[in-house]
Design a protein around this motif. Structure first.
Motif, short mmCIF file in Angstrom:
data_model
loop_
_atom_site.label_atom_id
_atom_site.label_comp_id
_atom_site.label_asym_id
_atom_site.label_seq_id
_atom_site.Cartn_x
_atom_site.Cartn_y
_atom_site.Cartn_z
N LYS A 165 -0.55 -7.67 -13.74
CA LYS A 165 -1.78 -7.09 -13.19
C LYS A 165 -2.25 -7.79 -11.92
O LYS A 165 -3.18 -7.32 -11.25
CB LYS A 165 -2.90 -7.17 -14.24
CG LYS A 165 -2.90 -6.05 -15.26
CD LYS A 165 -3.57 -4.80 -14.70
CE LYS A 165 -3.74 -3.73 -15.76
NZ LYS A 165 -4.42 -2.53 -15.23
N PRO A 167 -2.87 -8.80 -8.26
CA PRO A 167 -2.69 -8.17 -6.95
C PRO A 167 -1.67 -8.92 -6.12
O PRO A 167 -1.44 -10.12 -6.31
CB PRO A 167 -4.09 -8.27 -6.32
CG PRO A 167 -5.03 -8.48 -7.45
CD PRO A 167 -4.26 -9.25 -8.47
N GLU A 168 -1.05 -8.25 -5.18
CA GLU A 168 0.01 -8.83 -4.35
C GLU A 168 -0.47 -10.07 -3.60
O GLU A 168 0.29 -11.00 -3.36
CB GLU A 168 0.53 -7.78 -3.37
CG GLU A 168 1.73 -8.23 -2.57
CD GLU A 168 2.28 -7.13 -1.66
OE1 GLU A 168 3.09 -7.45 -0.78
OE2 GLU A 168 1.87 -5.97 -1.84
N ARG A 169 -1.74 -10.08 -3.23
CA ARG A 169 -2.27 -11.18 -2.42
C ARG A 169 -2.22 -12.53 -3.14
O ARG A 169 -2.32 -13.59 -2.51
CB ARG A 169 -3.72 -10.89 -2.00
CG ARG A 169 -4.73 -10.92 -3.13
CD ARG A 169 -6.16 -10.70 -2.62
NE ARG A 169 -7.15 -10.85 -3.66
CZ ARG A 169 -7.54 -9.89 -4.49
NH1 ARG A 169 -6.98 -8.68 -4.40
NH2 ARG A 169 -8.46 -10.10 -5.41
#
Length: 446
Positions: A165, A167-169
């Protein structure tokens, strides 16, 4: 007013229970959420094996014969060739435990230490504030709830519900552990007419081990790809290895990750652990105590982070560095060697056993007790001479020799790379690119 925890752990099986107790003993306010109810937690398999020495090493609760958790103990084991010849003896005191009952005991100990556990609570998502993880949302009793915390630890197992879950950041890999990334195990609880010795057959990934029934045994098979593939290998095994007549009492099936871990196990206010981080032993797929190696480091680093009031990726980074030095580099090396070595044919495995090449008692005992297979200069020379002789006599194919050499070279290369894991996140991107290139050459085990 909502409770503010120091740590929320997702998953209350062996990894989650172990870490919860460790952190609670250090004074952390710990909340554990577990999707299963108390009657079903830790029921992936009935019986698990833990080496006797690991109980002291990890301060695990010791159980005695007659307790609900205790199954059996054994010390002697054999490893044999594809035709059941040239047995090699290993000697490691082992304890067989009923996993569900032992997980409940670990959870009770965690609660006694001060941790809080909520069953039938399914993770939904993170809670963010200014882009930072500050808690989790989960469903319990049909309603959505929230728990706020400083750091979240994913011990959810193969589903990796929290890690996936992110986020890519956050900079952590969120890959699925796919069917091709798992080891499939089928356990037949059997009664033999004539009880055989505890034995493993590496070529077939099959074994006979004790069970909690003094008159019974566990007959196991493991394989990558699928349960169907495991069953086909089991049929080949039974055709080559003539076992005494037996009756199947019950059958269990389970899976364990068999792929490399994410390159970083930490992100801002987040840690991946256990099967969610693919921390299983490459030589047998077990992951209970290998995960505890990382979790002890996690508990130590989190204590320092709590004192500093800083749970950033930079503050948690020593988990990566220390884990790779203690275990990660060795596991990577062993995985690389085995990925190439298992391509050898049945007859070539037979030759290895006959000539003590690779499958010697010394190396097998090393693989059983340590994070890596210890190969001395003398061992390497013996293997090299054996392989040279096999080439000259036509016992080994050029393809197998090429794979063995490739595995050894790639194993050494990936080990050195993990030992040089960057001390800070600054050099991580470049390190990851190089690591990915090596893993692409290693490939997946067949």
């Amino acid at each position: 007013m909502l409770m503010q925890y120091d740590v929320v752990i997702i998953g209350a099986s062996t990894s989650g229970a172990f870490l919860a107790k460790r952190l609670a003993e250090k004074g952390f306010l710990v909340k554990v959420i577990e999707k299963a109810n108390e009657e079903n937690v830790g029921r992936k398999m009935d019986i698990v094996h833990i080496a006797r020495a690991e109980f002291d090493r990890f301060d695990l609760p010791i159980v005695k014969k007659g307790s609900p958790e205790w199954g059996f103990e054994f010390e002697e084991n054999y490893t044999a060739s594809p035709t059941n010849k040239y047995p090699k003896k290993t000697f490691v005191p082992m304890v067989g435990l009923h996993m569900h009952e032992y997980v409940l005991l670990m959870n009770r100990n965690a609660v006694s230490a001060g941790a809080e556990i909520e069953y039938e609570a399914s993770f939904v998502d993170f809670i963010y504030r200014d882009g930072k993880i500050v808690g989790v949302r989960y469903v319990s009793g049909g309603e959505e709830k929230e728990s706020y915390c400083k750091v979240v630890v994913d011990c959810s197992g193969i589903p990796s519900v929290a890690r996936k879950k992110l986020p890519e950041r956050f900079g952590m890999e969120t890959f699925d552990i796919t069917p091709e990334d798992m080891f499939y195990v089928i356990l037949y609880y059997v009664k033999f007419k004539e009880t055989p010795k505890n034995t493993g057959w590496p070529y077939y990934k099959s074994w006979i081990a004790p069970s909690d029934d003094k008159d019974g045994k566990i007959l196991g098979i493991g394989a990558c790809h699928s349960y169907e593939y495991a069953e086909k290998m089991f049929e080949k095994f039974l055709a080559d290895v003539k076992l005494p007549e037996y009756e199947v009492v019950k059958t269990e099936r389970g899976m364990t990750p068999y792929t490399r871990p994410p390159f970083t196990l930490v992100a801002d206010n987040f840690i991946a652990a256990g099967d969610a981080a693919c921390l299983t032993k490459p030589n047998n797929g077990e992951g209970i105590t290998s995960s505890m190696v990382q979790l002890e480091i996690v508990a130590d680093v989190l204590k320092n982070a709590l004192m500093a009031g800083d749970f950033s990726k930079e503050k948690l980074w020593p988990i990566n560095v220390r884990y790779n030095k203690v275990q990660g580099a060795d596991f990577a090396s062993t995985r690389a060697i085995l990925t190439k070595a298992v391509s050898a044919s049945r007859d070539e495995f037979e030759y290895f056993f006959k000539k003590d090449i690779i499958f010697s008692e010394k190396l097998l005992n090393s693989a059983t007790v340590g994070p890596e297979i210890k190969v001395t200069i003398g061992d390497a020379m013996h293997i090299a001479c054996g392989i040279s002789g096999a080439i000259l006599t036509g016992k080994l194919s050029c393809k197998t020799v090429k794979n063995l050499v490739s595995g050894l070279l790639l194993g050494g290369k990936i080990k050195k790379h993990y030992q040089n894991f960057p001390a800070t996140p600054a050099g991580f991107e470049e390190w990851s690119k190089k690591a990915l290139g090596i893993w692409n050459k290693i490939g997946k085990i067949q």
